[in-house]
Scaffold this active site. Structure first.
Site, PDB file in Angstrom:
ATOM      1  N   PRO A 103       0.809  -1.223   0.000  1.00 39.75           N
ATOM      2  CA  PRO A 103       0.000   0.000   0.000  1.00 39.75           C
ATOM      3  C   PRO A 103       0.844   1.275   0.000  1.00 39.75           C
ATOM      4  O   PRO A 103       1.980   1.283   0.466  1.00 39.75           O
ATOM      5  CB  PRO A 103      -0.783  -0.111   1.322  1.00 39.75           C
ATOM      6  CG  PRO A 103       0.058  -0.979   2.186  1.00 39.75           C
ATOM      7  CD  PRO A 103       0.803  -1.921   1.281  1.00 39.75           C
ATOM      8  N   ASP A 220       7.779  -1.941 -16.871  1.00 37.57           N
ATOM      9  CA  ASP A 220       6.420  -2.056 -16.313  1.00 37.57           C
ATOM     10  C   ASP A 220       5.617  -0.796 -16.637  1.00 37.57           C
ATOM     11  O   ASP A 220       4.965  -0.218 -15.770  1.00 37.57           O
ATOM     12  CB  ASP A 220       6.516  -2.284 -14.796  1.00 37.57           C
ATOM     13  CG  ASP A 220       5.260  -2.955 -14.248  1.00 37.57           C
ATOM     14  OD1 ASP A 220       4.448  -3.467 -15.053  1.00 37.57           O
ATOM     15  OD2 ASP A 220       5.087  -2.966 -13.011  1.00 37.57           O
TER      16      ASP A 220
HETATM   17 MG   LIG Z   1       2.903  -0.136  -9.774  1.00 37.11          MG
END
Ligand SMILES: [Mg+2]
Ligand SMILES: Nc1ncnc2c1ncn2[C@@H]1O[C@H](COP(=O)(O)OP(=O)(O)O)[C@@H](O)[C@H]1O
Length: 446
Positions: A103, A220
């Site tokens: 988180p 990514d």
């Molecule tokens: Mg990420």
């Protein structure tokens, strides 16, 4: 058995000078500039530390040594307790988002925490100890973001490495991720020029990584890793999967396939061969998301529409078909010429053959003019102005003809037309997208 601790500094000879932060705004203050002068000449990015340099170092020795080894980055080393206080004990009301690492919570820091620390909101990412990621991804982020500085990369402020806990502290990005802005349930529709501004900013971030003397493959690239500043400047974040590019005569890096389904280049998926062109493919997917407002993978759609690339690819080079797949929430308010250029670019980025994909520098070149193209249709409201004669007539008819009311209703909205073509209509509420008017009332949601 006693484990011999390897000191990080001991891995380097005494003449070792820590490398400077690399990038267009590497040193941000005069003091930093001075510091670099004292440390010696600026080194080229060839001397940027890479993750392999650190793989032999035991994680427990890293905390302080690591930050000392990347001075100029001004990375602050925080304790877990400090970051608990800063985020109100990682309270759920401060939650900004969550990915594979763990988180992310909003907090606030100032110079009461560390002398010289600028008072500012921050985002604190906390490793989920039950998750799939760990020390390696954390270290990768510290190493890359600690050394690379650029207008289109998020700034790493510091980190925490205490027992098994791993945290990262970044500058806070008020508009959150592109994913939230584009697909969030409560987000206003992003205007066309803002979409192109975001695409351009993110492309510049990738181009910077690819063009460094020691290139970096981001690996990514996707909406949740593209963060937006208050003026929608895009910044790449989440360097957990980044890789040093191939060196010498190597054409690719061989690696385990990592990334996110729907964004990963097909040849990388099949062979594990990673190149900068794999990032270009992922960029093409995000560009498609910006054009269509659809997610790269969407299981809730009919089967032939679930994979965005497969569905959209045949329509990208045909202007009429393209109009059918553009994001309906744009309500036709986009530059047709710009959309065609962006779609053709996405098509090239998504080529099956990596070599046919453009470099990110080429992508930047193509995108550069798009946010400013102003052949954007105008949506407007037509007001029918009643004349005295009409009123007399109306008075006589007195509430009759209810069925025709919609013809002279005050808020009859017409189809978007070209803004030069509002002719004899009385126009109100003209809406035109332009650079200075493209900030919608975004829902912050953070
Ligand atoms: Mg990420
Ligand atoms: N600096 C930041 N400012 C605002 N929100 C952030 C920031 N960093 C991360 N987030 C939010 O948290 C989400 C997950 O962050 P990310 O770094 O991608 O984590 P992970 O490595 O787990 O994927 C982002 O998509 C974004 O919504």
């Amino acid at each position: 058995m006693a484990v011999k601790k390897i000191s990080w500094r001991s891995m380097f000879p005494s003449c070792y000078r820590p490398p400077p932060v690399v990038g267009e705004d590497a040193a941000t203050t005069v003091e930093e500039e001075e510091k670099w002068k004292n440390h010696g000449t600026r080194r080229s990015s060839l001397h940027r530390l890479s993750i392999s340099d650190l793989s032999k170092v035991s994680s427990s020795t890293l905390s302080e040594d690591l930050s000392a080894s990347i001075p100029g980055s001004n990375l602050h080393v925080f304790t877990l307790q400090e970051l608990k206080v800063v985020t109100h004990n990682f309270s759920s009301s401060n939650l900004l988002g969550e990915g594979g690492f763990g988180p992310v919570h909003k907090g606030f820091v100032d110079d009461r925490l560390r002398p010289g620390l600028k008072p500012q909101p921050v985002a604190v990412k906390l490793l989920d100890l039950d998750g799939l990621q760990g020390h390696r991804e954390w270290l990768t982020e510290v190493i890359f973001l600690g050394q690379l500085r650029h207008r289109h990369l998020v700034k790493l402020i510091g980190y925490c490495c205490e027992d098994e806990h791993r945290l990262l502290v970044y500058e806070y990005m008020p508009r959150g991720s592109l994913e939230n802005q584009l697909f969030g349930r409560f987000s206003a529709a992003l205007p066309w020029s803002t979409r192109m501004k975001i695409a351009l900013g993110a492309a510049k971030g990738l181009a910077f990584l690819h063009e460094a003397e020691k290139p970096v493959i981001y690996r990514d690239f996707k909406g949740s890793n593209i963060l937006l500043d208050s003026d929608c400047t895009a910044k790449l974040s989440d360097f957990g999967l980044a890789k040093d590019g191939p060196e010498g005569d190597d054409t690719h890096v061989s690696t385990r396939v990592m990334g996110t389904q729907g964004y990963t280049a097909p040849e990388y998926l099949m062979t594990g061969h990673l190149t900068a062109r794999s990032d270009v493919y992922s960029f093409g997917v995000v560009l498609l998301e910006l054009l269509t407002g659809r997610k790269s993978m969407d299981k809730s759609r009919p089967s032939r529409e679930q994979n965005l690339v497969e569905w959209a690819r045949p329509m990208l080079n045909d202007p009429r078909k393209l109009a059918r797949i553009m994001h309906p929430r744009l309500e036709g308010q986009y530059s047709e010429a710009g959309a065609q250029r962006a779609a053709a670019l996405a098509y090239q980025c998504l080529s099956f053959r990596p070599k046919q994909r453009p470099t990110m520098c080429k992508v930047v070149e193509v995108l550069e003019p798009l946010p400013d193209l102003d052949d954007i249709p105008v949506a407007f409201f037509v007001y029918t102005v009643s004349t005295t004669k009409d009123l007399d007539h109306k008075g006589k008819e007195n509430n009759a003809k209810k069925e025709t009311d919609h013809h002279d209703s005050d808020h009859h909205r017409s189809r978007p037309r070209n803004r030069h073509d509002h002719g004899r209509h009385c126009v109100k509420g003209q809406r035109r997208q332009s650079k200075d008017r493209d900030s919608p009332g975004f829902h912050d949601g953070k």
